[in-house]
Scaffold this motif. Structure first.
Motif, PDB file in Angstrom:
ATOM      1  N   MET A 114      10.530 -14.050   4.950  1.00 25.71           N
ATOM      2  CA  MET A 114      10.404 -14.262   3.505  1.00 25.71           C
ATOM      3  C   MET A 114       8.936 -14.254   3.077  1.00 25.71           C
ATOM      4  SD  MET A 114      11.268 -18.300   2.738  1.00 25.71           S
ATOM      5  CE  MET A 114      12.782 -18.372   3.676  1.00 25.71           C
ATOM      6  N   PHE A 115       8.065 -14.755   3.926  1.00 23.58           N
ATOM      7  CA  PHE A 115       6.642 -14.739   3.576  1.00 23.58           C
ATOM      8  C   PHE A 115       6.098 -13.315   3.586  1.00 23.58           C
ATOM      9  CE2 PHE A 115       2.126 -14.994   4.726  1.00 23.58           C
ATOM     10  CZ  PHE A 115       1.663 -15.772   3.667  1.00 23.58           C
ATOM     11  N   LEU A 116       6.421 -12.563   4.636  1.00 23.97           N
ATOM     12  CA  LEU A 116       5.903 -11.198   4.740  1.00 23.97           C
ATOM     13  C   LEU A 116       6.464 -10.298   3.641  1.00 23.97           C
ATOM     14  CD1 LEU A 116       5.989 -10.633   8.611  1.00 23.97           C
ATOM     15  CD2 LEU A 116       4.014 -11.167   7.174  1.00 23.97           C
ATOM     16  N   SER A 117       7.760 -10.421   3.353  1.00 25.62           N
ATOM     17  CA  SER A 117       8.345  -9.565   2.315  1.00 25.62           C
ATOM     18  C   SER A 117       7.852  -9.961   0.935  1.00 25.62           C
ATOM     19  CB  SER A 117       9.870  -9.615   2.368  1.00 25.62           C
ATOM     20  OG  SER A 117      10.353 -10.915   2.081  1.00 25.62           O
ATOM     21  N   GLY A 118       7.577 -11.245   0.724  1.00 27.85           N
ATOM     22  CA  GLY A 118       7.014 -11.676  -0.552  1.00 27.85           C
ATOM     23  C   GLY A 118       5.629 -11.084  -0.768  1.00 27.85           C
ATOM     24  N   ILE A 119       4.806 -11.100   0.283  1.00 28.33           N
ATOM     25  CA  ILE A 119       3.470 -10.496   0.197  1.00 28.33           C
ATOM     26  C   ILE A 119       3.592  -8.987  -0.020  1.00 28.33           C
ATOM     27  CG2 ILE A 119       1.348 -10.035   1.461  1.00 28.33           C
ATOM     28  CD1 ILE A 119       1.547 -12.927   0.610  1.00 28.33           C
ATOM     29  N   LEU A 120       4.503  -8.359   0.722  1.00 26.83           N
ATOM     30  CA  LEU A 120       4.681  -6.913   0.620  1.00 26.83           C
ATOM     31  C   LEU A 120       5.158  -6.499  -0.766  1.00 26.83           C
ATOM     32  CD1 LEU A 120       4.720  -4.164   2.089  1.00 26.83           C
ATOM     33  CD2 LEU A 120       7.088  -4.660   2.741  1.00 26.83           C
ATOM     34  N   SER A 121       5.974  -7.337  -1.396  1.00 30.46           N
ATOM     35  CA  SER A 121       6.514  -6.977  -2.710  1.00 30.46           C
ATOM     36  C   SER A 121       5.414  -6.785  -3.741  1.00 30.46           C
ATOM     37  CB  SER A 121       7.506  -8.038  -3.183  1.00 30.46           C
ATOM     38  OG  SER A 121       6.842  -9.247  -3.466  1.00 30.46           O
ATOM     39  N   GLY A 122       4.310  -7.534  -3.592  1.00 38.25           N
ATOM     40  CA  GLY A 122       3.199  -7.369  -4.516  1.00 38.25           C
ATOM     41  C   GLY A 122       2.591  -5.978  -4.436  1.00 38.25           C
ATOM     42  N   ARG A 123       2.647  -5.374  -3.248  1.00 39.04           N
ATOM     43  CA  ARG A 123       2.130  -4.013  -3.080  1.00 39.04           C
ATOM     44  C   ARG A 123       3.147  -2.971  -3.543  1.00 39.04           C
ATOM     45  NH1 ARG A 123      -0.270  -8.523  -1.129  1.00 39.04           N
ATOM     46  NH2 ARG A 123      -2.239  -8.068  -0.056  1.00 39.04           N
ATOM     47  N   LEU A 124       4.428  -3.295  -3.392  1.00 33.67           N
ATOM     48  CA  LEU A 124       5.471  -2.332  -3.729  1.00 33.67           C
ATOM     49  C   LEU A 124       5.828  -2.329  -5.217  1.00 33.67           C
ATOM     50  CD1 LEU A 124       7.967  -2.835  -0.743  1.00 33.67           C
ATOM     51  CD2 LEU A 124       6.335  -0.961  -1.092  1.00 33.67           C
ATOM     52  N   GLU A 125       5.649  -3.466  -5.882  1.00 31.63           N
ATOM     53  CA  GLU A 125       6.098  -3.588  -7.274  1.00 31.63           C
ATOM     54  C   GLU A 125       5.503  -2.530  -8.207  1.00 31.63           C
ATOM     55  OE1 GLU A 125       6.428  -5.021 -11.394  1.00 31.63           O
ATOM     56  OE2 GLU A 125       4.584  -4.834 -10.213  1.00 31.63           O
ATOM     57  N   PRO A 126       4.197  -2.230  -8.123  1.00 33.61           N
ATOM     58  CA  PRO A 126       3.665  -1.179  -9.002  1.00 33.61           C
ATOM     59  C   PRO A 126       4.245   0.213  -8.693  1.00 33.61           C
ATOM     60  CG  PRO A 126       1.893  -2.553  -8.127  1.00 33.61           C
ATOM     61  CD  PRO A 126       3.125  -2.867  -7.348  1.00 33.61           C
ATOM     62  N   VAL A 127       4.777   0.394  -7.496  1.00 39.68           N
ATOM     63  CA  VAL A 127       5.285   1.705  -7.088  1.00 39.68           C
ATOM     64  C   VAL A 127       6.757   1.870  -7.418  1.00 39.68           C
ATOM     65  CG1 VAL A 127       5.586   3.285  -5.145  1.00 39.68           C
ATOM     66  CG2 VAL A 127       3.579   1.784  -5.223  1.00 39.68           C
ATOM     67  N   VAL A 128       7.575   0.896  -7.018  1.00 35.52           N
ATOM     68  CA  VAL A 128       9.027   1.039  -7.185  1.00 35.52           C
ATOM     69  C   VAL A 128       9.586   0.204  -8.325  1.00 35.52           C
ATOM     70  CG1 VAL A 128       9.287   1.566  -4.744  1.00 35.52           C
ATOM     71  CG2 VAL A 128       9.580  -0.783  -5.517  1.00 35.52           C
ATOM     72  N   GLY A 129       8.821  -0.796  -8.799  1.00 40.54           N
ATOM     73  CA  GLY A 129       9.271  -1.623  -9.902  1.00 40.54           C
ATOM     74  C   GLY A 129       9.942  -2.902  -9.440  1.00 40.54           C
ATOM     75  N   ALA A 130       9.814  -3.936 -10.267  1.00 37.96           N
ATOM     76  CA  ALA A 130      10.376  -5.241  -9.918  1.00 37.96           C
ATOM     77  C   ALA A 130      11.896  -5.208  -9.876  1.00 37.96           C
ATOM     78  CB  ALA A 130       9.892  -6.299 -10.913  1.00 37.96           C
ATOM     79  N   LYS A 131      12.520  -4.388 -10.726  1.00 36.12           N
ATOM     80  CA  LYS A 131      13.978  -4.308 -10.739  1.00 36.12           C
ATOM     81  C   LYS A 131      14.516  -3.832  -9.398  1.00 36.12           C
ATOM     82  CE  LYS A 131      17.864  -1.848 -12.863  1.00 36.12           C
ATOM     83  NZ  LYS A 131      18.303  -0.990 -13.975  1.00 36.12           N
ATOM     84  N   ALA A 132      13.918  -2.791  -8.837  1.00 32.87           N
ATOM     85  CA  ALA A 132      14.369  -2.267  -7.551  1.00 32.87           C
ATOM     86  C   ALA A 132      14.206  -3.303  -6.448  1.00 32.87           C
ATOM     87  CB  ALA A 132      13.594  -1.001  -7.201  1.00 32.87           C
ATOM     88  N   LEU A 133      13.101  -4.052  -6.490  1.00 31.70           N
ATOM     89  CA  LEU A 133      12.867  -5.075  -5.478  1.00 31.70           C
ATOM     90  C   LEU A 133      13.871  -6.217  -5.617  1.00 31.70           C
ATOM     91  CD1 LEU A 133       8.965  -5.233  -5.529  1.00 31.70           C
ATOM     92  CD2 LEU A 133      10.431  -4.114  -3.834  1.00 31.70           C
ATOM     93  N   LEU A 134      14.173  -6.612  -6.859  1.00 28.47           N
ATOM     94  CA  LEU A 134      15.132  -7.687  -7.082  1.00 28.47           C
ATOM     95  C   LEU A 134      16.522  -7.273  -6.594  1.00 28.47           C
ATOM     96  CD1 LEU A 134      15.781 -10.455  -8.232  1.00 28.47           C
ATOM     97  CD2 LEU A 134      16.081  -9.403 -10.476  1.00 28.47           C
ATOM     98  N   THR A 135      16.922  -6.061  -6.918  1.00 27.66           N
ATOM     99  CA  THR A 135      18.222  -5.558  -6.476  1.00 27.66           C
ATOM    100  C   THR A 135      18.289  -5.490  -4.955  1.00 27.66           C
ATOM    101  OG1 THR A 135      18.355  -4.205  -8.491  1.00 27.66           O
ATOM    102  CG2 THR A 135      19.876  -3.677  -6.713  1.00 27.66           C
TER     103      THR A 135
END
Length: 481
Positions: free
Chosen positions: A314-335
């Protein structure tokens, strides 16, 4: 504020929010120890958890709004001082009654979440906000996992009181640094605290969460449970009417109706149900003696170690999401996060005969938690006016907690509804419970598909028109309409 100090500011916010998240789960594995040490009953000892839950639910949105009005740094420091006092009182508590009061005081720290998100939004460069919120969300998610993993070793090596002495030291240092280095946010909401709204919000939350947390002991058909649920409905309606008519509402209901907000809150309710219930029942499952036909007879420390993959993931994926969010969007990450939770729980329902299987499932679920926590916070912060950040993120955290209470209560019915002659649950109870939680997480993933689409980190034109502040004022178009 000088740009170089944002890292220190983030460290302060992460430490405060992480300690509070840890306090949520740290005491749960040690409840039997507390019960024995303070010479009390099991039902009384559970109030150590219930009191904290109710207090956090009440204070999180209220103090989030207070921070929007009077200043987030000022409120943050005050909350840290209250948490410090609560931890000190708990460490010294001579009786269970004093410990329960201390936990009520500690619950005030729930406001650290919305205040921290608000400070990041106000003080950090726009390009840093999304990543910083994701990182902070990762720390918050991991904090809960740290509590589960660390409780056993701390109690075994020291004493249960050190579950509070350690936070005393950490929070004291954090408060001093916050007072000196965290800047006061320039954005302030107009108006004043709606105390009628605060009282009604507190009342319906307590009337809802109290029977949910105690129903297995009081009985689902008891007069207390049914009566409190009825009172909760009445108070909720009165709160809605009061907030709709208030010139300075505690929670602006128009903001809550924004598409990105209500859909994200729906996901928070459903995913929270799965997450918190799993945290409650997976340790009990692995601690069950193998003579019951399942379980591993693990100690508190060993069961915590089986949750370690979840903490790391959960820690690593939370950190990674900050890098991915501008690319794939928060909606895709939430889903994706909610879907991973559903997959993990589905596997757990079918696949729990060996400890390594529990560890693998734990890690997959941790990936989902990290992605979901970070994206929920980013969606809320990016969709409401700056003056509503504290109240909106506070309500999101609250809705997640309400979902967790519902999930834990329903799972408890499935797990403990039929017991073996030994008094232990049947394996089928856990299987049905994990299956239900998988369905709830799947529903969360489907609800996430309703979140307005973002392109390159921005809402689509239609969604942006509904969510963004206008040039003439601070309220979004959907709110003005």
């Amino acid at each position: 504020m000088p740009r170089k100090s944002t890292r220190l500011t983030f460290a302060v916010l992460a430490t405060g929010a992480g300690v509070f998240a840890m306090l949520q789960s740290l005491i749960a594995p040690a409840l039997p120890t507390v019960q024995h040490a303070l010479h009390t009953s099991q039902s009384t000892a559970t109030w150590v958890m219930t009191a904290y839950l109710l207090s956090a639910s009440v204070f999180t949105p209220i103090l989030g709004r207070v921070g929007d009005l009077i200043g987030k740094k000022r409120t943050l420091v005050a909350v840290l001082l209250v948490v410090l006092a609560g931890c000190l009182l708990a460490a010294l508590a001579p009786t269970i009654g004093v410990l329960i009061v201390a936990r009520v005081v500690q619950g005030v720290g729930g406001a650290l979440f919305p205040l921290s998100f608000g400070i990041i939004r106000d003080e950090f460069a726009p390009s840093e906000v999304s990543g910083s919120i994701s990182n902070l969300s990762a720390v918050i998610a991991a904090g809960g996992g740290v509590g589960i993993v660390a409780a056993g070793p701390i109690v075994s090596a020291l004493d249960y009181r050190w579950l509070f002495w350690i936070p005393v030291a950490v929070v004291a240092v954090t408060t001093l640094i916050a007072l000196r280095y965290v800047p006061e946010s320039p954005d302030r909401a107009e108006g004043k605290v709606s105390w009628l709204g605060a009282v009604l919000l507190s009342a319906w939350l307590v009337a809802l969460l109290l029977p949910l947390s105690q129903a297995t002991r009081w009985g689902w058909g008891s007069a207390r449970v049914i009566g409190l649920f009825a009172v909760a409905v009445v108070l909720f309606v009165l709160w809605l009417l009061a907030e709709a008519r208030s010139r300075s509402p505690l929670i602006d209901l128009r903001v809550m109706r924004l598409p990105a907000v209500w859909t994200t809150n729906t996901v928070a309710l459903l995913f929270g149900a799965g997450m918190y219930a799993l945290w409650s029942f997976l340790p009990a499952f692995v601690q069950t003696p193998s003579s019951a036909g399942y379980g591993f007879g693990a100690s508190v420390t060993a069961s915590g170690l089986l949750m370690l993959p979840m903490l790391v993931a959960m820690f690593l994926s939370g950190i990674l999401s900050g890098r991915l969010e501008p690319v794939v969007g928060a909606k895709a990450l939430l889903t994706t996060g909610a879907a991973l939770g559903a997959v993990a729980l589905g596997l757990l329902a079918l696949w729990h005969d060996a400890q390594w299987q529990i560890a693998v499932v734990s890690g997959v679920f941790g990936l989902g938690i990290g992605l979901a926590f970070a994206s929920m916070a980013n969606l809320i912060v990016g969709s409401v006016p700056a003056s509503q950040t504290g109240a909106a993120t506070g309500m999101n955290a609250n809705i997640r907690t309400i979902g967790g209470s519902i999930g834990a209560a329903v799972t408890s019915v499935l797990v403990t509804g039929h017991l073996q002659p030994s008094g232990l649950p049947y394996a089928s109870g856990y299987t049905h419970g994990f299956t239900l939680l998988a369905v709830l997480c799947l529903a969360a993933a489907l609800a996430a598909l309703l979140v307005p689409v973002r392109r390159n980190g921005r809402l689509t034109d239609r969604a942006r028109a509904a969510n963004e502040p206008s040039e003439a004022g601070q309220q979004p178009a959907a709110v003005r309409g």
